[in-house]
Design an enzyme around this catalytic site. Structure first.
Site, short mmCIF file in Angstrom:
data_model
loop_
_atom_site.label_atom_id
_atom_site.label_comp_id
_atom_site.label_asym_id
_atom_site.label_seq_id
_atom_site.Cartn_x
_atom_site.Cartn_y
_atom_site.Cartn_z
N ASP A 69 0.81 -1.21 0.00
CA ASP A 69 0.00 0.00 0.00
C ASP A 69 0.85 1.26 0.00
O ASP A 69 2.06 1.22 0.22
CB ASP A 69 -0.90 0.02 1.24
CG ASP A 69 -2.00 -1.02 1.17
OD1 ASP A 69 -2.33 -1.48 0.06
OD2 ASP A 69 -2.53 -1.39 2.24
N TYR A 124 6.84 -10.02 6.95
CA TYR A 124 6.70 -8.58 7.18
C TYR A 124 7.22 -8.24 8.56
O TYR A 124 7.14 -9.04 9.49
CB TYR A 124 5.23 -8.16 7.10
CG TYR A 124 4.68 -8.00 5.70
CD1 TYR A 124 4.70 -6.76 5.06
CD2 TYR A 124 4.13 -9.09 5.02
CE1 TYR A 124 4.18 -6.61 3.79
CE2 TYR A 124 3.61 -8.95 3.74
CZ TYR A 124 3.64 -7.70 3.14
OH TYR A 124 3.13 -7.55 1.87
#
Length: 276
Positions: A69, A124
């Site tokens: 994003d 992540y």
């Protein structure tokens, strides 16, 4: 710089090349191509075109391991494309990429390789801007996510299957920062950021492991809201490749050095001018 002439039609068959890519997401509107916004893929494709690595990204099979994003960073994104000049790509890509994107390694891969579908796992890290008051409670709460769960309350699910398997999860520290590191084959939209927000709330004493367990097993009137994008880093994408490191990008090194100086200066200014 003028475009390099297109390769001769009689040149060798294209080689499929995978690139391990890092970027600072602050000035990008996400990683995926958009017609009118600055994106990671858009800048990467333009750099490849300037080097005449390919003329059309579609025929080159250009693909990324996943989308990030707006504002999300990466040090383990994987991008693949086919080119007749792989040596030129390895030697010159970093000279054409903007300073907030750089290629750190390459690997020659089979023609059918697709970084999204061939990825074994993705890792992540979420770096928290404030330290938790109770790191032990935070670690205990984060362990509730391990294994197979329905993440409806921890993601923007849409029409996707809400079940995901968390392979590894831990809380770590790096300097003065605390981070959440989580590994899975795939994630839902905003999933890691929602998990990070929930873990931090436990670390701040606002909820506990029981609260997270409840949200993993029962419907909630209001899903967890995601933590800010700026703390999230796509840390690694495991495609089972052996990487050949690429030399550091001087432009990117200079850019990061200046960025650190700027933030240090702004921090000092805030100390002097900020309200007590």
């Amino acid at each position: 710089m003028e475009k390099v002439k297109e390769t001769d039609p009689a040149a060798p068959l294209p080689v499929r090349l995978a690139c391990r890519v890092s970027y600072l997401g602050t000035r990008f509107y996400g990683s995926q191509q958009q017609e009118s916004s600055r994106t990671v893929e858009g800048e990467f494709i333009e750099a490849c075109r300037r080097l005449a690595l390919f003329s059309d990204w579609r025929t080159a099979g250009f693909a990324s391991a996943g989308r990030t994003d707006r504002g999300v960073h990466a040090c383990g994104q994987v991008i693949a494309f086919s080119t007749q000049t792989p040596d030129r790509a390895r030697q010159a890509l970093n000279s054409q990429l903007p300073p907030d994107i750089w290629c750190t390694a390459t690997a020659v891969v089979p023609d059918h390789f697709h970084p999204r579908y061939d990825a074994r796992s993705r890792t992540y890290r979420y770096y928290f801007g404030e330290p938790p008051r109770d790191p032990v409670a935070m670690e205990t709460a984060a362990r509730e996510f391990s294994g197979d769960h329905n993440f409806t309350n921890f993601a923007r699910v849409g029409d996707k299957n809400p079940w995901r398997k968390i392979l590894e999860i831990r809380i770590g520290t790096e300097g003065s920062f605390t981070y959440l590191e989580v590994k899975a084959q795939s994630f839902l939209w905003h999933q890691v950021r929602c998990m990070a927000a929930a873990a931090l709330s436990a670390g701040m004493g606002e909820q506990d492991a029981d609260g997270i367990r409840l949200l993993l097993n029962e419907a909630a009137s209001r899903p967890i809201q995601p933590a800010p994008a700026e703390g999230l880093v796509l840390w690694d994408t495991d495609c089972g490749l052996t990487w050949d490191p690429v030399g550091k990008s001087p432009r990117s090194c200079t850019y990061c050095t200046e960025l650190r100086r700027h933030h240090a200066l702004m921090e000092q200014v805030c100390r002097v001018l900020g309200p007590e």
